[in-house]
Design a protein around this motif. Structure first.
Motif, PDB file in Angstrom:
ATOM      1  N   ALA A 169       0.838  -1.206   0.000  1.00 29.87           N
ATOM      2  CA  ALA A 169       0.000   0.000   0.000  1.00 29.87           C
ATOM      3  C   ALA A 169       0.874   1.258   0.000  1.00 29.87           C
ATOM      4  CB  ALA A 169      -0.913  -0.008   1.230  1.00 29.87           C
ATOM      5  N   THR A 170       1.914   1.272   0.834  1.00 28.02           N
ATOM      6  CA  THR A 170       2.707   2.496   0.960  1.00 28.02           C
ATOM      7  C   THR A 170       3.578   2.718  -0.270  1.00 28.02           C
ATOM      8  OG1 THR A 170       2.693   2.112   3.334  1.00 28.02           O
ATOM      9  CG2 THR A 170       4.184   3.803   2.529  1.00 28.02           C
ATOM     10  N   VAL A 171       4.179   1.643  -0.776  1.00 29.46           N
ATOM     11  CA  VAL A 171       5.006   1.808  -1.971  1.00 29.46           C
ATOM     12  C   VAL A 171       4.118   2.179  -3.172  1.00 29.46           C
ATOM     13  CG1 VAL A 171       6.534   0.576  -3.572  1.00 29.46           C
ATOM     14  CG2 VAL A 171       6.935   0.442  -1.137  1.00 29.46           C
ATOM     15  N   GLY A 172       2.904   1.660  -3.180  1.00 28.03           N
ATOM     16  CA  GLY A 172       1.948   2.055  -4.235  1.00 28.03           C
ATOM     17  C   GLY A 172       1.650   3.550  -4.142  1.00 28.03           C
ATOM     18  N   PHE A 173       1.488   4.024  -2.912  1.00 30.62           N
ATOM     19  CA  PHE A 173       1.266   5.461  -2.715  1.00 30.62           C
ATOM     20  C   PHE A 173       2.480   6.259  -3.191  1.00 30.62           C
ATOM     21  CE2 PHE A 173       2.323   9.124  -0.102  1.00 30.62           C
ATOM     22  CZ  PHE A 173       1.269   9.975  -0.424  1.00 30.62           C
TER      23      PHE A 173
END
Ligand SMILES: O=C(CO)COP(=O)(O)O
Length: 249
Positions: free
Chosen positions: A182-186
């Motif tokens: 989720a964070t790397v996607g963000f």
């Protein structure tokens, strides 16, 4: 997708004897079982750059440093310029690591200036970003990362971004695959939003308690282009397992 990149950050560890032995063991391991599809770099402390650099000549492992000054030369006692690093054989430099932000009060603007200078000297900057435990608890992760990207990455940046949640560094508690995804996607979306086309091509590494056991699942996460490894990079067997866990190894 570009090739995965696995970087060992030795931090403030390494005297001559153990550094040489560690590099020999790494190179022996890669001769025994090559990892042709993976880019590998190690970032020893400044005092070992020359020694490790000479060991790496002709080897499939690049040399990196852990920081640099923004100036090319001059009256900056105790500092090291990007040109000096390049001259010592380095091709990467880690910038804005949370330990430098913590110990030296380094701020985004300084990181950005260093990144500009490093790129000018032909180095690839690896810019570290990440939220603290307090910021995570108060739901500020995305805003912190958004500001760090905006503040630390220069215009036209073509280097590497490393997502290192501060609370996961050296704790043995890596972020979960779901959280990393989720964070790397963000971060990817934010890079594209802030940098348009070039944001799509930037490599994003994950760092924070990566070890032989979790590397395979972390390196398989969409948008994760490699790992920035601290403690486990000091143990050749563990570091080799991480390299061999990368897709394409
Ligand atoms: O800070 C790191 C790499 O730059 C991560 O350190 P650890 O792998 O020891 O958690």
């Amino acid at each position: 997708m570009s090739r995965p990149l696995v970087v060992g950050n030795w931090k403030m560890n390494g005297l001559r004897a153990d550094s040489a032995a560690r590099v020999n063991a790494l190179l022996d391991g890669l001769r025994e079982k090559p990892a042709a599809g993976v880019d590998v770099a190690i970032c020893p402390p400044f005092t070992q750059l020359a020694l490790v650099g000479s060991q790496l000549e002709g080897a499939p492992v690049a040399l990196g440093a852990q920081d640099c000054h923004k100036a090319e030369r001059g009256a900056h006692t105790g500092d090291t310029s990007p040109e000096m690093l390049s001259d010592a054989g380095a091709s990467y430099v880690i910038l804005g690591h949370s330990e430098r932000r913590r110990d030296h009060g380094e701020i985004d603007e300084t990181v950005r200036e260093k990144a500009v200078a490093a790129a000018k000297a032909g180095l690839t900057p690896i810019i570290c970003i990440g939220e603290t435990e307090d910021q995570r608890q108060s739901g500020e992760t995305e805003s912190v990362l958004g500001w760090q990207i905006k503040g630390s990455l220069p215009d036209g940046f073509t280097g590497v971004v490393a997502y290192e949640p501060v609370w996961a560094i050296g704790t043995g508690l890596a972020a979960t695959s779901e959280d990393i995804e989720a964070t790397v996607g963000f971060i990817r979306a934010e890079l594209v939003r802030q940098f348009n086309e070039s944001g799509k091509t930037l490599r994003i590494l994950y760092g924070g308690s990566v070890d032989a056991g979790n590397a395979g699942s972390i390196l398989a996460i969409p948008n994760v282009g490699g790992a920035l490894v601290g403690g486990a990079s000091l143990k050749p067997d563990a570091f080799l397992s991480i390299i061999h866990a990368a897709p394409g190894a």
